[in-house]
Design a protein around this motif. Structure first.
Motif, PDB file in Angstrom:
ATOM      1  N   ASP A 146       4.700  -2.561 -10.257  1.00 56.94           N
ATOM      2  CA  ASP A 146       3.654  -2.429 -11.276  1.00 56.94           C
ATOM      3  C   ASP A 146       2.269  -2.231 -10.649  1.00 56.94           C
ATOM      4  O   ASP A 146       1.405  -1.590 -11.241  1.00 56.94           O
ATOM      5  CB  ASP A 146       3.607  -3.675 -12.178  1.00 56.94           C
ATOM      6  N   ASP A 181       1.487   3.298 -11.709  1.00 58.12           N
ATOM      7  CA  ASP A 181       2.094   4.581 -12.056  1.00 58.12           C
ATOM      8  C   ASP A 181       2.841   4.354 -13.372  1.00 58.12           C
ATOM      9  O   ASP A 181       3.788   3.568 -13.416  1.00 58.12           O
ATOM     10  CB  ASP A 181       3.057   5.013 -10.941  1.00 58.12           C
ATOM     11  N   PRO A 182       2.418   5.014 -14.441  1.00 60.44           N
ATOM     12  CA  PRO A 182       3.030   4.716 -15.738  1.00 60.44           C
ATOM     13  C   PRO A 182       4.523   5.024 -15.788  1.00 60.44           C
ATOM     14  O   PRO A 182       5.222   4.543 -16.676  1.00 60.44           O
ATOM     15  CB  PRO A 182       2.252   5.591 -16.724  1.00 60.44           C
ATOM     16  N   LYS A 183       5.027   5.822 -14.843  1.00 57.51           N
ATOM     17  CA  LYS A 183       6.465   6.136 -14.858  1.00 57.51           C
ATOM     18  C   LYS A 183       7.280   5.086 -14.110  1.00 57.51           C
ATOM     19  O   LYS A 183       8.424   4.829 -14.435  1.00 57.51           O
ATOM     20  CB  LYS A 183       6.704   7.508 -14.217  1.00 57.51           C
ATOM     21  N   HIS A 242       7.098   1.762 -13.815  1.00 56.69           N
ATOM     22  CA  HIS A 242       6.464   0.536 -14.276  1.00 56.69           C
ATOM     23  C   HIS A 242       7.445  -0.278 -15.105  1.00 56.69           C
ATOM     24  O   HIS A 242       8.253   0.279 -15.841  1.00 56.69           O
ATOM     25  CB  HIS A 242       5.237   0.891 -15.112  1.00 56.69           C
ATOM     26  N   MET A 262       1.330  -0.352  -8.517  1.00 59.11           N
ATOM     27  CA  MET A 262       0.986   1.045  -8.245  1.00 59.11           C
ATOM     28  C   MET A 262       0.287   1.701  -9.439  1.00 59.11           C
ATOM     29  O   MET A 262      -0.287   2.780  -9.303  1.00 59.11           O
ATOM     30  CB  MET A 262       2.258   1.845  -7.940  1.00 59.11           C
ATOM     31  N   GLY A 318       0.800  -1.224   0.000  1.00 64.87           N
ATOM     32  CA  GLY A 318       0.000   0.000   0.000  1.00 64.87           C
ATOM     33  C   GLY A 318       0.828   1.266   0.000  1.00 64.87           C
ATOM     34  O   GLY A 318       1.960   1.292  -0.481  1.00 64.87           O
ATOM     35  N   GLU A 319       0.203   2.281   0.565  1.00 65.39           N
ATOM     36  CA  GLU A 319       0.751   3.630   0.551  1.00 65.39           C
ATOM     37  C   GLU A 319       2.192   3.702   1.057  1.00 65.39           C
ATOM     38  O   GLU A 319       3.031   4.380   0.484  1.00 65.39           O
ATOM     39  CB  GLU A 319      -0.133   4.475   1.463  1.00 65.39           C
ATOM     40  N   ALA A 322       4.519   2.471  -1.594  1.00 68.72           N
ATOM     41  CA  ALA A 322       4.592   3.432  -2.702  1.00 68.72           C
ATOM     42  C   ALA A 322       5.456   4.622  -2.300  1.00 68.72           C
ATOM     43  O   ALA A 322       6.295   5.091  -3.070  1.00 68.72           O
ATOM     44  CB  ALA A 322       3.191   3.893  -3.095  1.00 68.72           C
ATOM     45  N   ARG A 368       9.102   5.927  -4.113  1.00 69.91           N
ATOM     46  CA  ARG A 368       9.184   7.308  -4.604  1.00 69.91           C
ATOM     47  C   ARG A 368      10.293   8.067  -3.867  1.00 69.91           C
ATOM     48  O   ARG A 368      11.003   8.880  -4.456  1.00 69.91           O
ATOM     49  CB  ARG A 368       7.852   8.020  -4.410  1.00 69.91           C
ATOM     50  N   ARG A 380      17.809  10.726  -7.506  1.00 70.82           N
ATOM     51  CA  ARG A 380      17.919  11.800  -8.513  1.00 70.82           C
ATOM     52  C   ARG A 380      18.630  13.016  -7.922  1.00 70.82           C
ATOM     53  O   ARG A 380      19.449  13.641  -8.588  1.00 70.82           O
ATOM     54  CB  ARG A 380      16.537  12.182  -9.034  1.00 70.82           C
ATOM     55  N   LYS A 381      18.304  13.340  -6.687  1.00 67.51           N
ATOM     56  CA  LYS A 381      18.972  14.485  -6.069  1.00 67.51           C
ATOM     57  C   LYS A 381      20.463  14.203  -5.915  1.00 67.51           C
ATOM     58  O   LYS A 381      21.296  15.076  -6.156  1.00 67.51           O
ATOM     59  CB  LYS A 381      18.349  14.793  -4.714  1.00 67.51           C
ATOM     60  N   GLU A 396      13.527   9.714  -5.620  1.00 64.63           N
ATOM     61  CA  GLU A 396      13.810  11.142  -5.463  1.00 64.63           C
ATOM     62  C   GLU A 396      15.204  11.364  -4.881  1.00 64.63           C
ATOM     63  O   GLU A 396      15.965  12.201  -5.362  1.00 64.63           O
ATOM     64  CB  GLU A 396      12.741  11.786  -4.576  1.00 64.63           C
TER      65      GLU A 396
END
Ligand SMILES: Cc1cc2nc3c(=O)[nH]c(=O)nc-3n(C[C@H](O)[C@H](O)[C@H](O)COP(=O)(O)OP(=O)(O)OC[C@H]3O[C@@H](n4cnc5c(N)ncnc54)[C@H](O)[C@@H]3O)c2cc1C
Ligand code: FES
Lengths: 364, 398
Positions: B110, B114-116, B118, B112, B48-49, B52, B56, B63-64, B60
């Motif tokens: 998958d 979320d198309p990004k 995936h 989730m 669940g949340e 997810a 994320r 990337r930072k 993040e």
């Protein structure tokens, strides 16, 4: 001047295109927008998103979400709806909601009003759990459940439950442009009437005539009563939004009266379901094959199998779920019509209202 | 040497000291399968949340870190900037390949929708295009885990990692091959995703499918190299050469690290290999059992688990390749308990020990079996020949 400016503009455009290409080389394998999304998710060039800035309770089980849309938002016509993508328990869910805001808000924000239905995944989340500050995904406004120009001389709105939402969008924007308005709204009790206070104020000011039907006390509205409530209903341009039963009855009533064109309906759920034999469904990009019956929409079949299914209204109106049918046969659940595809055809089908009608292969 | 597990549950096979599954009945194996299925359902129901938010957050942070490190490297002329930027970029690349790329491409996220984030959409910071990697890794390696002749990950087609593989003089050089492969691991991965060795033989080179895939790889290599060795150095101006060397170093560090972690997954002592014939008609329980015996974990801190992309929980990952990686740590004690109850060997150890164990195998198996045994005796004294005993346990599950 223009002659001089044009080459500059061209050079500038090609420079920008080159810069964008270089930026892609800088960030590959991701794209520059993946980084920009971290800083500025609402910028114009991003996929359209919105930030929920306010959640305002309307009734015990309905709430209005005030949303700041991304800079790419192109505005809407009152009565239209938007597709909203929201993560519930970590899973992205898409639903359609009618816009209830004025189109000329100074702050540029928009609003939708959601009624929680029993066991509803998204509606309960939006009404009871979502927090201001949450980013959601949006799509541009769509729909033709709108007022025409010039405005009709006499209008009637027949609504029930959350069906008031698109109508409220119209009234807030255009009530003063409508000379003669009747709103006939059904809800279980007075306190369940979404926008009850505002509707009653419209009525007090004489901007419209409001007929509230509290069904817990007075029973369900029977359209046969319409002659008593709004004697001139056949003369009125009518917009109806509510449960399937009400809308089906209205369509019959208006047709029987010989004025089917006067009636405009907005459905929140798909109508008649025609089913048949199912079949084996392959989602070729995901390399997944499952057995599906003839009554389950391919959208649900795919989601259950973990396929990334695009979606929206889930009832066949927004085309947010369209995907190519590579081969095989599917049945439109609304009318039983069969669509087939041969290799190379790539027929685009709406997965939310199509079920397998034999073996089929979807390009997802 | 090998035992046949009877299809009749009432007949116990003759126990074989070299077969680690000899004491299990067919019923035991199916019960193991049922327990693991239940564990899987438990995790799926509670996804669940929180999960997810986890992925994320990792994306993040990665990337930072990458952006920050590359920013610092613009000034890589100054040694402290070079060091800091290179270290940061190495970690960023490792995170991207392992906890993020590998796991997303497994479809762990998958659910989730979320198309990004995936498996069908993710492209990773590696020269092997994700589509090809997914095929060779998810479909071949995870299906045929440790089956000799089927699983290309077993020695990557250039090494002998089981005494059951035939010895050729070519293998004498395998410590060197392995080291070179470690340094350029991303190219090694691309090469065996392409099945380069097989496909470069005469007659296959012109196969249109192979050519198409080879072109995809070349395109990906070009993009990756342009980024790390042209664009970012140029952006660094006077620091160009230093940035180039920093990027090369970060790729090297990432390659060595991922190679080491992955070697620990299937090569250390105690991990079993399987005969080709042993997987015909395999049941779900037998499949699980093969994953349990064919993988090894790495013990360590939560940061270590993160940096290995949770492949430190290789056993749990092989049992449930598509469950979110952040949940493996929570599953591990239950899996371990299952191993213990069924008297199976849960192979695990700290990274240096597991890496050394894998390298030792690679050195020894570069020699023919009898020579390897003599060398091992010379090192270990006159104890039991661990290598050959340990390795020759080819499990036959059917
Ligand atoms: C064009 C359009 C505009 C819409 N505008 C609004 C709006 O302004 N405000 C609003 O609250 N809703 C609106 N809806 C409905 C909305 O999109 C969702 O269907 C609704 O919120 C239920 O979603 P859910 O995830 O909570 O329910 P789900 O989890 O999808 O469904 C739960 C159960 O409820 C049933 N169900 C689904 N939808 C309804 C429904 N509408 N009434 C009764 N039972 C249902 C399902 O069959 C299922 O059994 C609109 C729909 C469309 C197509
Ligand atoms: S989801 Fe809107 S048309 Fe299918």
């Amino acid at each position: 001047m223009a002659v001089v400016a044009a080459p500059w503009r061209g050079a500038f455009a090609s420079l920008r295109a080159r810069a964008a290409r270089i930026a892609e080389y800088v960030t590959t394998p991701v794209v520059p927008s993946d980084y920009l999304d971290m800083i500025s998710p609402l910028r114009a060039s991003a996929d359209l998103r919105g930030r929920i800035e306010e959640v305002r309770p309307e009734t015990p089980d309905a709430a209005t979400l005030v949303i700041r849309p991304g800079d790419g938002w192109r505005g809407h016509v009152p009565g239209q709806y938007i597709r909203v993508g929201v993560d519930v328990d970590g899973v992205r869910q898409w639903r359609a909601y009618s816009l209830t805001s004025r189109t000329d808000r100074r702050d540029g924000r928009i609003s939708v009003t959601v009624k929680a239905i029993p066991d509803g995944v998204v509606s309960n989340h939006l009404v009871r759990r979502v927090q201001p500050g949450t980013l959601i995904h949006l799509d541009q406004a769509k729909g033709d459940f709108t007022l025409p120009a010039p405005r009709p001389r006499k209008a009637l709105f027949v609504t029930a439950g959350s069906g008031i939402t698109p109508v409220m969008g119209m009234l807030r924007n255009a009530v003063d442009e409508l000379a003669d308005v009747v709103v006939l709204h059904s809800a279980p009790q007075a306190r369940d009437v979404i926008f009850g206070g505002e509707l009653r104020r419209f009525a007090e000011r004489g901007q419209l005539r409001l007929v509230e039907r509290h069904t817990d006390v007075e029973g369900m509205l029977d359209l046969a009563e319409l002659d008593e409530i709004v004697a001139d209903w056949t003369e009125r341009e009518t917009w109806a939004c509510g449960p399937t039963g009400l809308l089906d009855a209205a369509e019959k009533q208006w047709a029987d009266a010989g004025v089917p064109d006067r009636l405009h309906t907005e459905r929140f759920r798909p109508t008649v379901v025609v089913t048949g034999e199912g079949g084996q469904v392959t989602f070729s990009k995901t390399d997944t094959t499952v057995d599906a019956d003839g009554s389950t929409p391919l959208l649900d079949t795919g989601e259950r199998a973990g396929v990334l299914m695009p979606s929206g209204c889930r009832m066949g109106i927004c085309f947010g779920c369209v995907a190519p049918l590579r081969t095989g046969a599917v049945r439109d659940l609304r009318n039983g019509q069969i669509t087939t595809a041969e290799p190379g055809d790539d027929v685009r089908i709406q997965t939310c209202v199509s079920a397998a009608a034999g073996t089929c292969d979807i390009d997802l | 040497m090998t035992a046949v597990i009877s299809e009749r549950p009432d007949v116990r096979p003759v126990p074989d000291p070299d077969d680690p599954t000899a004491h299990l009945t067919a019923e035991d194996i199916e019960n193991i399968g049922k327990e693991l299925d239940a564990l899987r359902e438990e995790i799926i129901a509670s996804r669940g949340e929180r999960d997810a938010a986890y992925i994320r957050r990792v994306i993040e942070a990665q990337r930072k870190l990458e952006l920050g490190s590359r920013g610092v490297l613009l000034f890589s002329l100054f040694p402290p900037a070079w060091l800091l930027g290179t270290a940061g970029l190495s970690v960023a690349k490792i995170l991207e390949n392992m906890e993020i790329g590998h796991n997303i491409m497994h479809g762990q996220w998958d659910w989730m929708r979320d198309p990004k984030i995936h498996s069908t959409a993710w492209e990773w910071d590696n020269v092997s295009p994700s589509a090809q990697w997914k095929h060779s890794h998810n479909q071949i390696h995870h299906t045929y885990t440790n089956v000799i002749g089927k699983d290309n990950d077993l020695g990557y087609g250039i090494m002998r990692v089981s005494p059951d593989q035939r010895w050729y003089p070519f293998y004498l050089g395998q410590p060197l091959w392995n080291f070179v492969n470690a340094c350029f691991f991303e190219f090694g991965i691309a090469a065996y995703d392409l099945e380069l060795g097989k496909n470069l033989q005469r007659g296959r080179r012109d196969d249109p499918d192979f050519r198409r895939r080879a072109q995809q790889v070349l395109r990906k290599i070009r993009r990756q190299a342009t980024k790390d060795y042209v664009v970012h150095p140029l952006l660094s101006g006077p620091s160009a050469l230093h940035t180039l060397s920093a990027n090369f170093t970060a790729n090297l560090v990432r390659n060595l690290w991922t190679h080491s972690v992955i070697m620990c997954g299937h090569f250390p002592y105690g991990v079993d290999t399987f005969e080709r014939s042993s997987i015909k008609g395999e049941t779900r329980g037998q499949w699980y059992l093969r994953q349990m015996l064919g993988s090894a974990n790495i013990s360590g801190s939560p940061f270590m688990h993160l940096m290995t992309g949770n492949l430190s929980h290789q056993i749990e990952h092989h049992l449930f390749p598509d469950l979110p990686s952040n949940r493996y740590a929570e599953i591990a004690p239950k899996v371990r308990d299952l191993f213990e109850r069924y008297q199976l060997n849960y192979v695990t150890g700290p990274l240096p020990k597991q890496v050394a164990s894998a390298w030792r195998k690679i050195f020894l198996l570069s020699l023919p079996n009898d020579a390897a045994e003599r060398v091992e005796r010379a090192i270990d004294g006159f104890g039991p020949a661990k290598l050959l005993r340990g390795l020759a346990r080819r499990v036959r599950l059917v």
